[in-house]
Scaffold this active site. Sequence first.
Site, PDB file in Angstrom:
ATOM      1  N   GLU A  22     -24.920  -0.442  -1.027  1.00 41.85           N
ATOM      2  CA  GLU A  22     -24.567  -1.145  -1.410  1.00 41.85           C
ATOM      3  C   GLU A  22     -24.536  -2.676  -0.824  1.00 41.85           C
ATOM      4  O   GLU A  22     -24.489  -4.090  -0.797  1.00 41.85           O
ATOM      5  CB  GLU A  22     -22.907  -1.297  -1.541  1.00 41.85           C
ATOM      6  CG  GLU A  22     -22.273  -0.116  -2.351  1.00 41.85           C
ATOM      7  CD  GLU A  22     -22.674  -0.305  -3.890  1.00 41.85           C
ATOM      8  OE1 GLU A  22     -22.590  -1.851  -4.200  1.00 41.85           O
ATOM      9  OE2 GLU A  22     -23.252   0.496  -4.388  1.00 41.85           O
TER      10      GLU A  22
ATOM     11  N   SER B 240      35.366  22.859 -25.935  1.00 39.35           N
ATOM     12  CA  SER B 240      36.226  23.617 -24.793  1.00 39.35           C
ATOM     13  C   SER B 240      35.689  23.553 -24.057  1.00 39.35           C
ATOM     14  O   SER B 240      35.988  24.332 -23.176  1.00 39.35           O
ATOM     15  CB  SER B 240      36.070  24.425 -25.981  1.00 39.35           C
ATOM     16  OG  SER B 240      37.328  24.667 -26.762  1.00 39.35           O
TER      17      SER B 240
END
Length: 620
Positions: free
Chosen positions: A99, A374
Amino acid sequence: MNSIQGKAWRKMMGSLYFSFDLAVIGAVVVLAGLFYVHSYGGIVVGRHPEKLVLPQSSILVASDGTELRKIPLPESGYRLRARLEDMPELLLDTFLAVEDRSFYGHEGLDYKGIARAVYTNSIHMRISEGGSTITQQLVRNLYLNRDQTLLRKLNEASIALALEKRLSKHDILELYLNEIYMGDGQYGIKAAAEHYFGVTDLKKLSVAQIASLAGIPKGPSIYNPLYKGDLPVQRRSVVLGIMKRQGLISHEEMMTAMNTKYQPPAQASNTMSGASYMDAALREAAQRTGKTLEDLKTGGYTIVTGMNSSAQSALEHTFSNPEFFPPDGKDQQVEAAMVVMDHRTGEVVALTGGRNPAAGSLNRAVIDARQPGSAFKPIIDYGPALESGKFSPDSMLQDRKIAYGSYKPQNLSGIYQGQMTMRQAMQQSVNAPAVWLLQQVGITKATQFAAKLGISLAPEDANLSIALGGVHAGVSPLKMAQAYSVFASGGIYREAHLVRQVTDSKGRVLYAYQPDGRQVISRATADSMTGMLRAVVNEGTGMKARMSRPVAGKTGTTQLGLPGVSSRGNRDLWFVGYTPEWTGAVWMGFDRTDADHYMTAGSGKAAALFSAVMSRALGR
């Protein structure tokens, strides 16, 4: 001087003046350009310091260290940051060779490269990307777009020069290797190495893998190893040739790498997603650390959870079986949620907020939205009575049809025995004794007891209807599991939590759960409650929750209460219970209850689901 000579003289002088004017204008333009180049970049870099802090995927981890999920970035990709020191020298040298060979010799711009690019652009009569350094590529990705214009190139050069003044070469290269797009949704070298090769330690990358990685940036979509075709191999060969010419590898190493066939890593199993669990864990981590959800997702954090992968898998596998659920309604699916926690530590080991949960979907496991029926009696009636010291499991309770002002509770069976023991009332889930007992103990003391178990009730709940689970805002399965865990652990409260630890990208601990076990009710109360709840499972309403191990628990239903609809229908089905190891809470129902969508089944369905999940999760 004749007229002809005069005209020639004036023409020559005019040309000289014109050339001078052009030179002046050219000089001004050059000076303006130089001023622009040397000022614009500094302004941009100074105004946007956040650009130099790369977002990176955070990771959620199970209790055994297994990676659960990498969180995608806003651009729908993944980035895992790595330091330059974590990367092998060969990888760094290869990227520089491919690069930007003069990276350490320029100050952001490669003037020879620019000259070559200008020459090429002039021949082809267009602007290309030639001559870009690594610094320029980083600038383009961080600050600019990819427009092929002279102004964009000028801005790129300006910012590159400014960036070189602000950062060291080390920092620029590290930013570049972490920022660069590597195809298939991966950003940076580390994410790409894990994704394409299954390599987490970058220093273990092979020559062939390094060459493949270095070849990707030129064409991420066509040169990544997963691309179908010969292009990735051809590109790798080009890079290997560069490595050989630069003296980075030997001829033998080059040939070995060229002959290496790409093998993608084994894909992780998708059978266990844990979407609800991870959403809840992220929210808890945000509360504990003070970070926003967005910060947590993109800050490179590691969030270690208490998830038991086997338990979560068992939970989701069972939830995927429609046989455990009542028939769906006309337009809605029967929904369910479940929480399993280890009452010995407080860790939530498994959780789902629905039958088909997805990231960001409604998490019914943690929302206070349903009345517990309950299943609330041990928390608000029997627990406070035992803790008062005035009642025991064998105490006789009134079982008569009594009106408490305008409140007239009834036994669902329509049968009243006059009196029965607390154990019998609990086992058969009889209503009248529970309401009578709450009145005897007192609402204030009862709500104080519930608060010790982690359920704080609102002022509008200060009435006797809470004896049967008539909680105004409702409760979540998480809170119900938290409350029952106190009974399971001998009266010790351990905060239900999903997150063990949060560390940042550098390994620093931001949060770590500190065990907070404390005795909030007596051991005697907890033991008596466990005995009664085991009777519920062995001989009472919770028989479908039985397993090949001791189980204590309580069923719960909430009445439908819709005019013109069968009185046998229910809104919600519950079962909350525990084994010696874990506590679990199950809820079933429709998200919207109406004449076409209500539960025709009883709480035995929730009890059976509890048994199936826990049996599979515990391995027996």
